[in-house]
Design a protein around this motif. Structure first.
Motif, short mmCIF file in Angstrom:
data_model
loop_
_atom_site.label_atom_id
_atom_site.label_comp_id
_atom_site.label_asym_id
_atom_site.label_seq_id
_atom_site.Cartn_x
_atom_site.Cartn_y
_atom_site.Cartn_z
N LEU A 1 0.84 -1.19 0.00
CA LEU A 1 0.00 0.00 0.00
C LEU A 1 0.88 1.24 0.00
O LEU A 1 1.92 1.27 0.65
N THR A 2 0.46 2.25 -0.71
CA THR A 2 1.20 3.51 -0.72
C THR A 2 0.30 4.63 -0.22
O THR A 2 -0.92 4.55 -0.32
N TYR A 3 0.94 5.65 0.32
CA TYR A 3 0.21 6.78 0.89
C TYR A 3 0.81 8.07 0.37
O TYR A 3 2.01 8.15 0.13
N GLN A 4 -0.03 9.07 0.24
CA GLN A 4 0.44 10.41 -0.13
C GLN A 4 0.78 11.17 1.15
O GLN A 4 0.06 11.06 2.14
N LEU A 5 1.86 11.93 1.10
CA LEU A 5 2.16 12.83 2.21
C LEU A 5 1.29 14.06 2.01
O LEU A 5 1.25 14.64 0.92
N LYS A 6 0.55 14.43 3.06
CA LYS A 6 -0.41 15.54 2.95
C LYS A 6 -0.10 16.63 3.97
O LYS A 6 0.53 16.39 4.99
N PHE A 7 -0.59 17.82 3.66
CA PHE A 7 -0.50 18.91 4.61
C PHE A 7 -1.39 18.57 5.81
O PHE A 7 -2.43 17.93 5.66
N SER B 1 -10.92 25.96 14.44
CA SER B 1 -12.30 26.26 14.03
C SER B 1 -12.37 26.51 12.52
O SER B 1 -13.34 26.17 11.88
N THR B 2 -11.35 27.12 11.98
CA THR B 2 -11.23 27.31 10.54
C THR B 2 -9.88 26.74 10.12
O THR B 2 -8.84 27.33 10.42
N PRO B 3 -9.88 25.58 9.46
CA PRO B 3 -8.60 24.98 9.08
C PRO B 3 -7.82 25.88 8.11
O PRO B 3 -8.42 26.59 7.30
N PRO B 4 -6.50 25.88 8.21
CA PRO B 4 -5.70 26.68 7.29
C PRO B 4 -5.88 26.22 5.84
O PRO B 4 -6.18 25.04 5.60
N ALA B 5 -5.71 27.13 4.91
CA ALA B 5 -5.81 26.80 3.49
C ALA B 5 -4.87 25.64 3.17
O ALA B 5 -3.72 25.63 3.60
N GLY B 6 -5.36 24.67 2.44
CA GLY B 6 -4.56 23.53 2.02
C GLY B 6 -4.59 22.35 2.97
O GLY B 6 -3.99 21.31 2.68
N SER B 7 -5.27 22.44 4.08
CA SER B 7 -5.35 21.34 5.04
C SER B 7 -5.83 20.06 4.36
O SER B 7 -6.84 20.07 3.66
N GLY B 8 -5.09 18.98 4.56
CA GLY B 8 -5.46 17.69 3.99
C GLY B 8 -5.11 17.52 2.53
O GLY B 8 -5.31 16.45 1.96
N THR B 9 -4.58 18.55 1.89
CA THR B 9 -4.19 18.48 0.48
C THR B 9 -2.86 17.75 0.35
O THR B 9 -1.99 17.89 1.20
N ARG B 10 -2.68 17.00 -0.72
CA ARG B 10 -1.40 16.32 -0.92
C ARG B 10 -0.31 17.37 -1.13
O ARG B 10 -0.55 18.44 -1.70
N ILE B 11 0.88 17.04 -0.68
CA ILE B 11 2.01 17.97 -0.78
C ILE B 11 2.56 18.03 -2.20
O ILE B 11 2.88 19.11 -2.69
#
Length: 154
Positions: free
Chosen positions: A77-83, A90-100
């Motif tokens: 199995l492979t995984y992406q490294l994400k932000f 309360s308000t996640p920073p822009a790009g949260s959970g996005t792949r790096i």
């Protein structure tokens, strides 16, 4: 023994390490998503936005390909490294959970000894942006939103 543990916590590169050896740490260590990146034992910080803004990820060890991490080395199995995503925000920073991979805009090296390299291509290839000890780049010049791998050099 204490010195060896201290070196491991600082994210010191291992010259003969298999490229996937540190995937477990880069993916799952609590250091990777410390709420304040500069407090992390991992000394390279990569950001979604310019000027070290938006979501981030703290990286302690080299990454051959931001999109293909294999915990356990031979894991099929492979995984992406994400932000990072902070559940307490309360308000996640822009790009949260996005792949790096191909989404990073800036970086910061808080390591006192090692130089950080972010590469255009996987496998530490292609043009790169380089940050010496205690340096940062507000906007990547060579790998802005086109980044695929990372490694330390001495």
């Amino acid at each position: 023994m204490v010195g060896a543990v201290a070196l491991l916590c600082l994210g010191i590169p291992q010259a003969n390490a298999d490229d996937n050896q540190w995937d477990d740490e880069n993916l799952m260590s609590r250091e990777a998503c410390q709420e304040y990146p500069w407090d992390s034992a991992y000394k390279f910080h990569i950001y979604y936005n310019s000027v070290q803004k938006g979501a981030w990820r703290n990286i302690g060890y080299r990454v051959y390909n931001f999109d293909v991490l294999r915990p356990g080395g031979s894991n099929p199995l492979t995984y992406q490294l994400k932000f990072c995503s902070l559940p307490s925000a309360s308000t996640p920073p822009a790009g949260s959970g996005t792949r790096i991979k191909n989404n990073a805009a800036s970086g910061e090296n808080t390591h006192p000894k090692y130089t950080a390299h972010v590469y255009f291509s996987s496998g530490y290839k292609g043009v790169q942006d380089v940050m010496g000890p205690y340096q940062y780049i507000d906007r990547f010049r060579n790998v802005y939103n086109d980044n695929a791998s990372f490694q330390w050099t001495s």
